[in-house]
Write a protein that holds these residues in place. Structure first.
Motif, PDB file in Angstrom:
ATOM      1  N   LEU A 121     -16.358   0.140  -6.808  1.00  0.00           N
ATOM      2  CA  LEU A 121     -16.190  -0.118  -5.584  1.00  0.00           C
ATOM      3  C   LEU A 121     -17.432  -0.964  -5.397  1.00  0.00           C
ATOM      4  CD1 LEU A 121     -15.037   3.434  -4.272  1.00  0.00           C
ATOM      5  CD2 LEU A 121     -13.769   1.433  -5.229  1.00  0.00           C
ATOM      6  N   VAL A 122     -17.234  -2.215  -4.696  1.00  0.00           N
ATOM      7  CA  VAL A 122     -18.332  -2.903  -4.308  1.00  0.00           C
ATOM      8  C   VAL A 122     -18.565  -2.831  -2.728  1.00  0.00           C
ATOM      9  CG1 VAL A 122     -19.377  -5.140  -4.421  1.00  0.00           C
ATOM     10  CG2 VAL A 122     -17.947  -4.509  -6.388  1.00  0.00           C
ATOM     11  N   PHE A 123     -19.673  -2.304  -2.134  1.00  0.00           N
ATOM     12  CA  PHE A 123     -19.887  -2.184  -0.799  1.00  0.00           C
ATOM     13  C   PHE A 123     -20.931  -3.070  -0.314  1.00  0.00           C
ATOM     14  CE2 PHE A 123     -18.344   1.996  -1.907  1.00  0.00           C
ATOM     15  CZ  PHE A 123     -17.253   2.003  -0.978  1.00  0.00           C
ATOM     16  N   VAL A 124     -21.075  -3.708   0.940  1.00  0.00           N
ATOM     17  CA  VAL A 124     -22.212  -4.214   1.622  1.00  0.00           C
ATOM     18  C   VAL A 124     -22.280  -3.425   2.910  1.00  0.00           C
ATOM     19  CG1 VAL A 124     -21.904  -6.541   0.577  1.00  0.00           C
ATOM     20  CG2 VAL A 124     -20.604  -6.024   2.823  1.00  0.00           C
ATOM     21  N   GLY A 125     -23.814  -3.371   3.198  1.00  0.00           N
ATOM     22  CA  GLY A 125     -23.976  -2.563   4.545  1.00  0.00           C
ATOM     23  C   GLY A 125     -25.385  -2.068   4.622  1.00  0.00           C
ATOM     24  N   ALA A 126     -25.895  -1.470   5.507  1.00  0.00           N
ATOM     25  CA  ALA A 126     -27.428  -1.094   5.982  1.00  0.00           C
ATOM     26  C   ALA A 126     -27.793   0.002   5.036  1.00  0.00           C
ATOM     27  CB  ALA A 126     -27.190  -0.783   7.640  1.00  0.00           C
ATOM     28  N   VAL A 127     -29.161   0.168   4.852  1.00  0.00           N
ATOM     29  CA  VAL A 127     -29.797   0.968   4.251  1.00  0.00           C
ATOM     30  C   VAL A 127     -29.286   2.352   4.343  1.00  0.00           C
ATOM     31  CG1 VAL A 127     -31.748   1.018   5.354  1.00  0.00           C
ATOM     32  CG2 VAL A 127     -31.784   1.789   2.818  1.00  0.00           C
ATOM     33  N   GLU A 128     -29.285   2.769   5.689  1.00  0.00           N
ATOM     34  CA  GLU A 128     -28.889   4.070   5.892  1.00  0.00           C
ATOM     35  C   GLU A 128     -27.367   4.489   5.402  1.00  0.00           C
ATOM     36  OE1 GLU A 128     -29.745   1.953   7.907  1.00  0.00           O
ATOM     37  OE2 GLU A 128     -31.797   2.776   8.625  1.00  0.00           O
ATOM     38  N   SER A 129     -26.409   3.586   5.424  1.00  0.00           N
ATOM     39  CA  SER A 129     -25.008   3.600   5.030  1.00  0.00           C
ATOM     40  C   SER A 129     -25.130   3.905   3.648  1.00  0.00           C
ATOM     41  CB  SER A 129     -24.091   2.611   5.690  1.00  0.00           C
ATOM     42  OG  SER A 129     -24.311   2.500   7.126  1.00  0.00           O
ATOM     43  N   VAL A 130     -25.861   3.039   3.108  1.00  0.00           N
ATOM     44  CA  VAL A 130     -25.656   3.047   1.473  1.00  0.00           C
ATOM     45  C   VAL A 130     -26.271   4.491   0.917  1.00  0.00           C
ATOM     46  CG1 VAL A 130     -27.053   2.030  -0.474  1.00  0.00           C
ATOM     47  CG2 VAL A 130     -26.320   0.733   1.152  1.00  0.00           C
ATOM     48  N   VAL A 131     -27.363   4.870   1.703  1.00  0.00           N
ATOM     49  CA  VAL A 131     -27.835   6.333   1.478  1.00  0.00           C
ATOM     50  C   VAL A 131     -26.849   7.433   1.514  1.00  0.00           C
ATOM     51  CG1 VAL A 131     -29.547   8.016   2.060  1.00  0.00           C
ATOM     52  CG2 VAL A 131     -30.082   5.553   1.744  1.00  0.00           C
ATOM     53  N   ASP A 132     -25.962   7.420   2.831  1.00  0.00           N
ATOM     54  CA  ASP A 132     -24.967   8.119   2.933  1.00  0.00           C
ATOM     55  C   ASP A 132     -23.693   8.158   1.745  1.00  0.00           C
ATOM     56  OD1 ASP A 132     -26.187   9.004   5.092  1.00  0.00           O
ATOM     57  OD2 ASP A 132     -25.104   7.656   6.479  1.00  0.00           O
ATOM     58  N   LEU A 133     -23.802   6.787   1.452  1.00  0.00           N
ATOM     59  CA  LEU A 133     -22.801   6.627   0.454  1.00  0.00           C
ATOM     60  C   LEU A 133     -22.762   7.283  -0.928  1.00  0.00           C
ATOM     61  CD1 LEU A 133     -19.885   4.837  -0.123  1.00  0.00           C
ATOM     62  CD2 LEU A 133     -21.501   3.222  -0.994  1.00  0.00           C
ATOM     63  N   HIS A 134     -24.239   7.317  -1.125  1.00  0.00           N
ATOM     64  CA  HIS A 134     -24.719   8.040  -2.484  1.00  0.00           C
ATOM     65  C   HIS A 134     -24.723   9.637  -2.297  1.00  0.00           C
ATOM     66  CE1 HIS A 134     -26.312   4.711  -5.266  1.00  0.00           C
ATOM     67  NE2 HIS A 134     -26.131   4.274  -4.156  1.00  0.00           N
ATOM     68  N   ARG A 135     -24.323  10.103  -1.232  1.00  0.00           N
ATOM     69  CA  ARG A 135     -24.172  11.556  -1.047  1.00  0.00           C
ATOM     70  C   ARG A 135     -22.837  11.972  -1.119  1.00  0.00           C
ATOM     71  NH1 ARG A 135     -28.364  14.850   0.578  1.00  0.00           N
ATOM     72  NH2 ARG A 135     -30.326  13.761   1.325  1.00  0.00           N
ATOM     73  N   ILE A 136     -21.797  10.908  -1.169  1.00  0.00           N
ATOM     74  CA  ILE A 136     -20.414  11.450  -1.175  1.00  0.00           C
ATOM     75  C   ILE A 136     -19.978  12.000  -2.667  1.00  0.00           C
ATOM     76  CG2 ILE A 136     -17.984  10.531  -1.166  1.00  0.00           C
ATOM     77  CD1 ILE A 136     -18.983   8.475   0.895  1.00  0.00           C
ATOM     78  N   ARG A 137     -19.239  12.920  -2.587  1.00  0.00           N
ATOM     79  CA  ARG A 137     -18.987  13.825  -3.848  1.00  0.00           C
ATOM     80  C   ARG A 137     -17.903  13.070  -4.322  1.00  0.00           C
ATOM     81  NH1 ARG A 137     -15.669  18.669  -4.311  1.00  0.00           N
ATOM     82  NH2 ARG A 137     -15.945  19.669  -6.467  1.00  0.00           N
ATOM     83  N   GLY A 138     -18.074  12.700  -5.671  1.00  0.00           N
ATOM     84  CA  GLY A 138     -16.833  12.051  -6.549  1.00  0.00           C
ATOM     85  C   GLY A 138     -17.263  10.589  -6.738  1.00  0.00           C
ATOM     86  N   LEU A 139     -18.302  10.007  -6.160  1.00  0.00           N
ATOM     87  CA  LEU A 139     -18.969   8.894  -6.195  1.00  0.00           C
ATOM     88  C   LEU A 139     -20.348   9.012  -7.075  1.00  0.00           C
ATOM     89  CD1 LEU A 139     -18.231   6.724  -3.026  1.00  0.00           C
ATOM     90  CD2 LEU A 139     -16.977   6.709  -5.112  1.00  0.00           C
ATOM     91  N   SER A 140     -20.439   8.060  -8.037  1.00  0.00           N
ATOM     92  CA  SER A 140     -21.900   7.759  -8.761  1.00  0.00           C
ATOM     93  C   SER A 140     -22.132   6.093  -8.747  1.00  0.00           C
ATOM     94  CB  SER A 140     -21.694   8.351  -9.952  1.00  0.00           C
ATOM     95  OG  SER A 140     -20.669   7.570 -10.838  1.00  0.00           O
ATOM     96  N   PRO A 141     -23.534   6.112  -8.900  1.00  0.00           N
ATOM     97  CA  PRO A 141     -24.016   4.678  -9.088  1.00  0.00           C
ATOM     98  C   PRO A 141     -23.366   4.006 -10.186  1.00  0.00           C
ATOM     99  CG  PRO A 141     -25.727   6.177  -8.492  1.00  0.00           C
ATOM    100  CD  PRO A 141     -24.797   6.999  -8.705  1.00  0.00           C
ATOM    101  N   ALA A 142     -22.651   2.662  -9.899  1.00  0.00           N
ATOM    102  CA  ALA A 142     -21.965   1.861 -11.147  1.00  0.00           C
ATOM    103  C   ALA A 142     -22.989   1.782 -12.400  1.00  0.00           C
ATOM    104  CB  ALA A 142     -21.168   0.788 -10.659  1.00  0.00           C
ATOM    105  N   THR A 143     -24.157   1.441 -12.104  1.00  0.00           N
ATOM    106  CA  THR A 143     -24.917   1.101 -12.887  1.00  0.00           C
ATOM    107  C   THR A 143     -25.390   2.225 -13.906  1.00  0.00           C
ATOM    108  OG1 THR A 143     -27.360   0.218 -13.403  1.00  0.00           O
ATOM    109  CG2 THR A 143     -26.943   1.309 -11.209  1.00  0.00           C
ATOM    110  N   THR A 144     -25.265   1.896 -15.339  1.00  0.00           N
ATOM    111  CA  THR A 144     -25.786   3.039 -16.151  1.00  0.00           C
ATOM    112  C   THR A 144     -27.402   3.444 -16.245  1.00  0.00           C
ATOM    113  OG1 THR A 144     -25.635   1.477 -17.804  1.00  0.00           O
ATOM    114  CG2 THR A 144     -23.800   2.592 -17.401  1.00  0.00           C
TER     115      THR A 144
END
Length: 588
Positions: A271-294
């Motif tokens: 999933l490719v997202f664009v947005g503000a830094v606070e929203s990106v930080v919140d995104l990384h807290r969602i269970r079931g998602l992980s950073p795409a970069t290995t």
């Protein structure tokens, strides 16, 4: 009244004036008062600092560690997303948001709880079209009401319990406040549900305009076997995210653009997202998602020992002019790029393919040592850590909740003393990996702990000098000898203090006076102390009454009058229920 008693009263009066008319930290005021009492020989040194070894104080510290473990694993945020759902209508929205907040607040300190729930509610409001001003203040008051139901629900309960132990009284039991707190909370929630839709206007938050916010590009992977697989974008809470936009989905090489909210997620979706830094930080807290970069998973050490850092690429950085992949950023800096922002330009390439330029802002996942190593290096123009952005360990969330439940059960059913149960919980959080030792140390609220320790010493001075007894006799002369008058006076005096100074400070000042009054009148002391607990936590009518009141002030776009309009009647409701429940305990 002797000279020592007069000096002790003068110091307490000075504490009140300092808290009321200055912005000095509460702990600094109490420690200064303790120092004056020792210097004036009102209090021996050994009694002055005995409070810092008090079992109640140790219990508070250990419970902060337990709450830190629940927060660090993302368990609170996971529960919040699970419980909020997608209701229809404002009253249903209020019910779905207040009940979980009150329930969670009964077992977690409401300050970190509100810090987690406020962004969730703001995003939820954007998805449902409900103004945040209609929900955030009732949410805040619901959390405060829930905190009065169980001993560990708020630091004020723990402050009172600690001071009781210091005075030779048995500590408050885990559920001793529940017979009073639960009916008060239920009455308050009913009032909020019925009244807040009419009393609170729709307001636009001051920070509502995010159009000018720096836009990061970030990529997240849907984890196979995770809770998001098989859900639609909307059901997963990834549609119309506040400050974040889902640009596209890369499904095993096939690009899905202009993604619809009913698109079903599959394992391995990028999933490719664009947005503000606070929203990106919140995104990384969602269970079931992980950073795409290995690259994130190739860094040394577990993720919960890293932090998120913003870094602006300098013109002399050796990776300028190279793609993220070609520049071997992880090997060079021991940090992984998880998002990239370029002033005003919307990036569309995959992060690994972005050719870096001077002035690009990178969101990095790195070890804390990264800041010290590269803060003055020419590679970056600016480096800053993002507070509270440690990646959560979602896999540990069920374990953290199980440990919290065990602490509550062991103490609540009398199987262990509250101190022993808290020690078990804190040790379990660290030993199980829910919380690192460093994070456990950071989870301690030094302000509250110092205030409790100093307040115990001041209470000892009031008691030993005879000042508390003199004040109790004075109040007795004013209100008469009846238990009803004593209960009403204790409640109203604490309620007034907590509107003017912090609730912990109000409780710390009232407990020794209440103990002395009960002794002089020959009354049962615990109902009066429960009145202190309930009144000290009732800070609804002003933004300054409690720290979480201020936390929702900006996000909700509130004005001072909004607090008065909703809070004053709530004070009336909670006072009537509290006094009605406590009066029979005194034989009234």
């Amino acid at each position: 009244m002797g000279l020592e008693a007069i000096l002790a009263l003068a110091v307490v009066a000075g504490v009140f004036v300092a808290l009321l008319f200055t912005r000095w930290p509460v702990e600094a005021v109490f420690l200064a008062a303790l120092t004056v009492l020792v210097a004036a020989a009102v209090l021996p040194v050994d009694r002055a600092f005995a409070g810092f070894a008090n079992s109640g104080l140790v219990t508070v510290a250990l419970l902060y560690v337990v709450a830190g473990g629940v927060q660090e694993t993302g368990a609170v945020e996971w529960l919040g997303r699970l419980l909020l759902g997608a209701p229809r209508g404002q009253r249903r929205a209020l019910a779905r948001i207040m009940l979980p907040a009150a329930g969670l607040s009964a077992f977690l300190n409401n300050t970190p709880l509100m810090a987690l729930l406020i962004p969730l509610v703001k995003d939820w409001c954007r998805r449902t079209g409900i103004s945040p001003s209609k929900l955030l203040l009732p949410l805040n008051h619901a959390a405060m009401l829930g905190g009065t139901c169980v001993l560990i629900g708020t630091s004020t309960n723990l402050v009172v319990s600690s001071l009781m132990v210091a005075a030779g009284q048995p500590a408050l039991g885990m559920f001793e406040v529940t017979p009073v707190g639960l009916p008060v909370a239920l009455a308050g929630l009913v009032y909020l549900l019925l009244a807040s839709p009419r009393l609170l206007p729709e307001r636009v938050p001051v920070a509502a305009d995010t159009a000018a916010a720096r836009e990061y590009l970030t990529e997240m992977l849907v984890q196979g076997g995770g809770p998001l697989v098989g859900k639609t974008i909307a059901q997963a809470g990834l549609w119309a995210l506040g400050g974040l936009y889902l640009l596209e989905i890369d499904r095993h090489g096939r690009l899905l653009q202009a993604v619809a909210p009913d698109e079903v997620l599959a394992a391995g979706d990028r999933l490719v997202f664009v947005g503000a830094v606070e929203s990106v930080v919140d995104l990384h807290r969602i269970r079931g998602l992980s950073p795409a970069t290995t690259q994130v998973f190739r860094l040394d050490g577990p993720r919960n020992q890293r932090q998120l850092v913003e870094a602006v690429v300098g013109p002399h950085c050796p990776v300028v002019g190279k793609s993220v992949r070609e520049g071997r950023f992880r090997n060079r800096y021991d940090a992984a790029i998880i998002a990239v922002a370029r002033s005003g330009e919307r990036l569309r390439s995959k992060i690994g393919d972005i050719v870096l330029r001077a002035g690009d802002t990178l969101l990095l996942e790195a070890r804390p040592s990264f800041l010290e190593r590269f803060r003055r290096a020419p590679d970056f123009l600016l480096i800053s850590a993002i507070d509270g952005a440690t990646p959560p360990r979602h896999e540990r969330a069920p374990l953290a909740l199980a440990i919290l439940a065990a602490v509550v059960a062991l103490a609540g059913f009398g199987l262990l003393d509250i101190l022993a149960a808290a020690l078990f919980g804190a040790a379990g959080m660290v030993a199980s990996g829910c919380l690192s030792f460093t994070s456990a140390r950071r989870s301690l609220d030094g302000s509250v702990l110092l205030t409790i320790g100093a307040a115990i010493g001041i209470g000892a001075a009031l008691d030993g000098s005879g000042a508390a007894r003199a004040l109790a006799l004075g109040l007795q002369g004013l209100i008469g000898h009846g238990p009803w008058q004593a209960l009403l006076t204790v409640y109203l005096a604490t309620l007034l203090l907590t509107q003017l100074i912090t609730n912990n400070a109000a409780a710390a000042l009232m407990v020794p006076l209440t103990l002395a009054m009960a002794g002089e009148l020959g009354m049962a002391v615990r109902p009066l102390l429960l009145a202190v607990v309930m009144a000290a936590s009732a800070s609804y009518a002003t933004p300054m009454g409690y720290q979480t009141n201020l936390m929702v002030f900006g996000p909700g776009g509130y004005r001072f009058g909004d607090y008065l309009r909703l809070g004053v009647p709530l004070h009336g409701v909670t006072a009537l229920v509290t006094l009605a429940v406590l009066a029979p305990m005194l034989g009234v």
